[in-house]
Motif scaffolding. Structure first.
Motif, PDB file in Angstrom:
ATOM      1  N   ALA A   1      -2.649  -3.476   3.764  1.00 52.94           N
ATOM      2  CA  ALA A   1      -1.302  -3.853   3.320  1.00 52.94           C
ATOM      3  C   ALA A   1      -1.023  -5.325   3.615  1.00 52.94           C
ATOM      4  O   ALA A   1      -0.487  -6.047   2.764  1.00 52.94           O
TER       5      ALA A   1
ATOM      6  N   GLU B   1       0.817  -1.209   0.000  1.00 47.92           N
ATOM      7  CA  GLU B   1       0.000   0.000   0.000  1.00 47.92           C
ATOM      8  C   GLU B   1       0.856   1.268   0.000  1.00 47.92           C
ATOM      9  O   GLU B   1       0.327   2.374   0.060  1.00 47.92           O
TER      10      GLU B   1
ATOM     11  N   HIS C   1      -0.728   1.567   7.045  1.00 43.07           N
ATOM     12  CA  HIS C   1      -1.406   1.062   5.852  1.00 43.07           C
ATOM     13  C   HIS C   1      -2.196  -0.215   6.118  1.00 43.07           C
ATOM     14  O   HIS C   1      -2.785  -0.773   5.188  1.00 43.07           O
TER      15      HIS C   1
ATOM     16  N   THR D   1      -4.194  -1.268  -6.728  1.00 43.64           N
ATOM     17  CA  THR D   1      -4.539  -0.730  -5.419  1.00 43.64           C
ATOM     18  C   THR D   1      -4.627   0.801  -5.453  1.00 43.64           C
ATOM     19  O   THR D   1      -3.940   1.454  -6.241  1.00 43.64           O
TER      20      THR D   1
END
Length: 243
Positions: free
Chosen positions: A122, A85, A118, A152
C-alpha cells in the motif's frame, strides 16, 4: 341560411402580398444578424470571462501535495483518506470521482492512509502516485491513482509481478529513489491517525464558507453526499455521519 364562400386570391394578388412582405422580412433578418454580431463582439471583448478548460482548472491548484481534483475555488472540499490496496476504496473511488465531476461546488483532496494490514504494498503504490504527481501535476496524480486501482490485486498483494506503472519516466525514477515520497506518505498517515481516522475509505467534508466539517465513514453514495453538503452549510453543529 346562405353559406359563406371562401375566395382564393388570384396569382397576381399572391405575388403582390409576397412583395409587400419582403422588405419587412429583410429588416427582421438584418436585426438578427446585428444582434448576433453584437453578442459575438461582447463575447470576444478583452477582459470578458471565458469558460476554463480542465487543464486551466488543474493549474489553478497550488503545486501539490496535497493533490486536488475539481475547481480550485469550490466551496466544499472532500478529503478522501484512502489506501491503494483497500478493496472498498478501489470500488468507491470511480463513483466518488464521477460525483465530484458532476458537482462543481465541490473538489476532492487526496490523503494517503496505507493500513498496516496492506503494507508494504500500500505504501509502495502510494509512493508511485506521489511521484507521478511530482513529475506532472494534479491530474497525473489522479490518473496514477485510477490506474493503480484498476491493476492492483488488492488486500496487500500489489501489482502483478510482470506489471509496472506505464508512465515511469526518468524524473519519476529519480523521485522514487529519493526519500521524498515516503516522507509524504508517512506524514499524511500519521496525521490521519492523530485525528482518529484509522479506517478507509473515510471522507472529511469541509465548507469554506461556514467553516464547518463533517466526517463520513465508509463509502457514502451521491444522495447522502448532497445531504452532507446541506448539513455543513446549515446552522446546525455536526460531528460525524455514518452510511
Amino acid at each position: 341560411m346562405p353559406s359563406k364562400q371562401t375566395t382564393l386570391p388570384s396569382r397576381s394578388q399572391v405575388l403582390r402580398m409576397r412583395a409587400g412582405r419582403l422588405p419587412r422580412l429583410s429588416w427582421v433578418v438584418a436585426g438578427i444578424l446585428v444582434a448576433g454580431l453584437l453578442g459575438w463582439f461582447l463575447y470576444r471583448t478583452p477582459g470578458a470571462p471565458a469558460p476554463r478548460t480542465v487543464a486551466e482548472v488543474a493549474q489553478a491548484h497550488p503545486v501539490g501535495p496535497p493533490w486536488r481534483h475539481g475547481p480550485a475555488d469550490a466551496r466544499f472540499t472532500l478529503t478522501l483518506y484512502a489506501d491503494l490496496e483497500c478493496p472498498f476504496c478501489k470500488a468507491y473511488y470511480p463513483t466518488l470521482m464521477a460525483w465530484i465531476d458532476a458537482h462543481p461546488e465541490a473538489s476532492l483532496r487526496w490523503h494517503h492512509l496505507p493500513l498496516a494490514m496492506h503494507d508494504p504494498e500500500a505504501s509502495r503504490l502510494a509512493r508511485v502516485a506521489e511521484c507521478a504527481g511530482e513529475a506532472q501535476g494534479h491530474e497525473a496524480f489522479f490518473g496514477a491513482i485510477a490506474w493503480l486501482y484498476q491493476n492492483t490485486r488488492g488486500d496487500g498483494q500489489g501489482l502483478p509481478t510482470d506489471q509496472a506503472w506505464p508512465g515511469l519516466t526518468t524524473a519519476m525514477r529519480a523521485c522514487l529513489e529519493s526519500d521524498r515520497p515516503a516522507a509524504i506518505v508517512r506524514a499524511q498517515a500519521d496525521e490521519a491517525m492523530r485525528s482518529g481516522i484509522n479506517a478507509t475509505p473515510t471522507v472529511r467534508l469541509e465548507d469554506s464558507l461556514t467553516g464547518r466539517s463533517l466526517l463520513l465513514h465508509g463509502p457514502v453514495e451521491g444522495d447522502a453526499l448532497l445531504s452532507a453538503l446541506d448539513l455543513v452549510a446549515s446552522k446546525e453543529t455536526v460531528v460525524s455521519m455514518r452510511p
